[in-house]
Design a protein around this motif. Structure first.
Motif, short mmCIF file in Angstrom:
data_model
loop_
_atom_site.label_atom_id
_atom_site.label_comp_id
_atom_site.label_asym_id
_atom_site.label_seq_id
_atom_site.Cartn_x
_atom_site.Cartn_y
_atom_site.Cartn_z
N ALA A 106 -0.28 -7.08 -4.40
CA ALA A 106 -0.41 -7.80 -5.62
C ALA A 106 -1.92 -8.28 -5.90
O ALA A 106 -2.60 -8.28 -7.05
CB ALA A 106 0.48 -8.77 -5.70
N ALA A 107 -2.75 -8.61 -4.84
CA ALA A 107 -4.03 -9.00 -5.14
C ALA A 107 -4.95 -7.65 -5.54
O ALA A 107 -5.87 -8.15 -6.21
CB ALA A 107 -4.34 -9.56 -3.68
N VAL A 114 -9.55 -18.12 10.53
CA VAL A 114 -8.41 -17.63 9.72
C VAL A 114 -8.59 -17.95 8.25
O VAL A 114 -8.51 -18.98 7.88
CB VAL A 114 -7.13 -17.52 9.90
N THR A 115 -9.41 -17.00 7.67
CA THR A 115 -9.70 -17.23 6.13
C THR A 115 -8.43 -17.11 5.00
O THR A 115 -8.50 -17.69 4.05
CB THR A 115 -10.99 -16.68 5.75
N LYS A 116 -7.65 -16.26 5.42
CA LYS A 116 -6.50 -15.91 4.74
C LYS A 116 -5.46 -15.05 5.36
O LYS A 116 -5.87 -14.06 6.24
CB LYS A 116 -7.15 -14.89 3.40
N THR A 117 -4.35 -15.00 5.02
CA THR A 117 -3.29 -14.10 5.51
C THR A 117 -2.60 -13.73 4.18
O THR A 117 -2.43 -14.36 3.26
CB THR A 117 -2.29 -14.73 6.25
N PHE A 118 -1.96 -12.31 4.26
CA PHE A 118 -1.45 -11.73 3.14
C PHE A 118 -0.17 -10.94 3.89
O PHE A 118 -0.10 -10.37 4.91
CB PHE A 118 -2.24 -10.59 2.51
N THR A 119 0.97 -11.16 3.02
CA THR A 119 2.18 -10.10 3.35
C THR A 119 1.75 -8.92 2.65
O THR A 119 0.68 -8.74 2.04
CB THR A 119 3.48 -10.60 2.88
N ALA A 120 2.45 -7.84 3.13
CA ALA A 120 1.88 -6.55 2.34
C ALA A 120 2.26 -6.70 0.87
O ALA A 120 1.51 -5.97 0.01
CB ALA A 120 3.19 -5.37 3.13
N ALA A 121 3.15 -7.29 0.42
CA ALA A 121 3.65 -7.42 -0.89
C ALA A 121 2.35 -8.21 -1.58
O ALA A 121 1.82 -7.73 -2.66
CB ALA A 121 4.86 -8.09 -1.30
N GLU A 122 1.95 -9.25 -0.94
CA GLU A 122 0.78 -9.99 -1.51
C GLU A 122 -0.59 -9.22 -1.44
O GLU A 122 -1.00 -9.62 -2.51
CB GLU A 122 0.97 -11.31 -0.58
N LEU A 123 -0.70 -8.34 -0.50
CA LEU A 123 -1.94 -7.65 -0.61
C LEU A 123 -1.88 -6.74 -1.77
O LEU A 123 -2.92 -6.47 -2.37
CB LEU A 123 -2.08 -6.84 0.81
#
Length: 576
Positions: free
Chosen positions: A77-78, A66-75
């Motif tokens: 923002a990215a 697993v290289t990265k996890t995002f919440t919907a809000a973090e995604l």
């Protein structure tokens, strides 16, 4: 999951020089009515149903990471931080978990090797959103041409990786909306041990299936990963899309699945070189392409490894030692140009003498002059003359003129390189899945009329499966319509076509508006600068025209990509 498409000023989806039913309900009914006949007897195979052919023998070499996890809000923002919000159709509703996989595959000579890739899954973040959990469709994504060897679509933890923006866009547009994304990096890239990169070859279809199969294995493993558990598993829906090289690879993957009797749910190849022989013939006739000094060495290196000793005499002496094995590389591309390892844009000698067959071709025009030079040109002139001679001896059915009904590929060639093009030409493919083709008719890198438009003409006469073609560019619609060129071609069922057509019109208008704005602004800036420097109006106009055309050359192919992705999303929605 209907979406509207905002303006797309960016293009990270391509890298320009800037996816068993052994006992069916029917057989169960037969068995029930004939139970006394011994349907359930292991020794009686009268009513046995064959297992579908396995799509791949690929295995995972390492445990998925697993290289990265995002919440919907973090995604969201990215995406905003990367300046890509305009290229994402809707705000993510799911968080995502990004997995890096390393799996077995084969090279073009059948040699055992490995390839890596990304498996991006939606997660529901405890919000109990049904679109972010349970059985979810798979989106198999084929990336576009990149000369960068460390390209890794799982590197959403590394904004400096060449694949980061593309990975972010497909993650937000698909995984963020509830799809499982499987995105192979292709053999020869990232940590693959293959010392070359297969490029625009039918074998890439099976390599994609290896990545698809490995991705499914990784999904099963992730379900038991305590560090990042998931409530997601793959449904029986499989969509395939890709752009540029990825458009060709997406179609090759669909063909590979068809050949195994397991067609995808729907497929959307975009701006790919499907009619490879016609495309190459067009280029060798002088219809040069922007980016050709990168694309074509990648192609010949791939084919040289697949067919052996294919490129002798292909390149001009100046580049014969450097060009054949240059890509992919982690060296700076501009640096390679300045070091003289490869010409920037020049493919052919400007004014060859002693070759009647070349002298008979149209002379370079101001618009394609970038592809010619008297001193620094990529291809050996003698090779080009032999190629054009072979074209005339063994004519193609699309270029220079379409031969109805199927624009047939040449039946033979006396030139090894052209034989390879014929072997890997996809125009005769008869899909078993609904298809959406997409592109832009002024594409300076993958010529539209000999690829997407010709493929649509062939399928309209021969294909049993429904398809549509969207030309994103309306800016020259009037002139093209006089030559019977349409911006939308369809054999889709009415209920599907109604939605796809409506979406296509809106997306086309936005692309055309943004293209016009870009080129107009570029012209105006260059014009104003010239006037400020004391140039005459005529000189300023010429400067503006040159700047506008240069901008179109460098931006157009990549600019079309996100619009085609939006169209693919609407198309796939009709089959969910």
């Amino acid at each position: 999951m209907s979406k509207t498409n905002p303006a797309h000023p960016l293009s990270a989806l391509t890298q320009p020089i800037r996816l068993s039913k052994p006992f069916t309900l029917t057989s169960l009914a037969i068995c029930s009515s004939l139970v006394l006949a011994g349907c359930g007897n292991d020794s009686d195979n009268i009513f046995a149903v064959d297992e579908p052919e396995k799509i791949s023998e690929a295995t995972l070499i390492d445990a998925p990471v697993v290289t990265k996890t995002f919440t919907a809000a973090e995604l969201k923002a990215a995406v905003a931080t990367a300046g890509l919000s305009a290229a994402v159709d809707a705000d993510p509703i799911c968080g995502i978990t990004v997995q890096y996989i390393n799996h077995t595959t084969k090279g073009l000579k059948g040699e055992a090797t490995n390839a890596t890739g990304a498996v991006i899954l939606p997660n529901n973040e405890g919000n109990n959103n049904k679109d972010c959990q349970g059985e979810r469709p798979i989106m198999l994504y084929a990336h576009g041409t990149t000369p960068v060897q460390n390209y890794n679509l799982a590197a959403l933890n590394d904004p400096e990786n060449a694949a980061y923006e593309t990975a972010l866009l497909i993650a937000a547009n698909f995984a963020g909306q509830g799809d499982i994304v499987i995105a192979p990096n292709y053999p020869g890239y990232d940590k693959s041990e293959l010392d070359y990169a297969p490029y625009v070859t039918l074998q890439q279809g099976q390599q994609m299936l290896d990545g698809l199969h490995a991705g499914k294995l990784a999904i099963e493993k992730l379900a038991t990963n305590k560090a990042a558990p998931t409530k997601v598993k793959a449904s029986d829906k499989l969509f395939i899309t890709g752009y540029s090289q990825g458009g060709y690879v997406a179609m090759a993957a669909a063909k590979a699945l068809d050949d195994k009797g397991q067609p995808a749910t729907a497929v959307s190849p975009a701006s790919g070189p499907y009619a490879l022989t016609a495309f190459a013939d067009s280029i060798m006739s002088g219809n040069v392409i922007f980016g050709g000094t990168v694309f074509l060495p990648m192609l010949t290196r791939s084919y040289d490894n697949e067919y052996n000793n294919l490129i002798k005499g292909v390149y001009a002496d100046k580049y014969a030692e450097t060009a054949p094995n240059l890509f992919p590389t982690n060296d700076n591309l501009v640096g390679l140009f300045f070091a003289g390892k490869i010409p920037t844009t020049q493919l052919f000698q400007s004014s060859p003498t002693g070759y009647d067959i070349l002298e008979a071709l149209p002379a370079p025009t101001p618009k394609n002059a970038f592809g010619f030079s008297d001193k620094t040109y990529l291809f050996n002139t003698d090779f080009r003359a032999k190629y054009v001679q072979d074209m005339q001896s063994n004519p193609d059915g699309i270029y220079p003129a379409f031969t109805a009904p199927n624009g047939a590929v040449p039946v033979k060639s006396n030139l090894a390189v052209r034989k390879a093009f014929i072997d890997n030409d996809l125009r005769a493919y008869q899909p078993k899945s609904p298809m959406l083709l997409c592109g832009g008719n002024q594409d300076p890198s993958v010529t539209y009329d000999v690829n997407a438009d010709a493929q649509a003409r062939i399928w309209k006469s021969t294909a049993k499966q429904p398809f549509a073609l969207i030309d994103m560019d309306l800016s020259n619609q009037e002139a093209r319509s006089e030559n019977d060129k349409s911006t939308y071609v369809t054999t889709l069922p009415p209920a599907v076509d109604k939605n796809v057509r409506a979406a296509a019109m809106a997306i086309q208008e936005k692309f055309t508006s943004n293209l016009t704005t870009l080129l107009t602004n570029t012209y105006q800036v260059a014009y104003a600068e010239a006037i400020e420097k004391g140039k005459s109006v005529a000189e300023a106009q010429a400067a503006g025209q040159t700047a506008s055309y240069t901008e179109q050359l460098s931006s157009y192919h990549g600019m079309v990509a996100p619009y085609c992705l939006s169209a693919a999303t609407v198309f796939f929605d009709q089959y969910r």
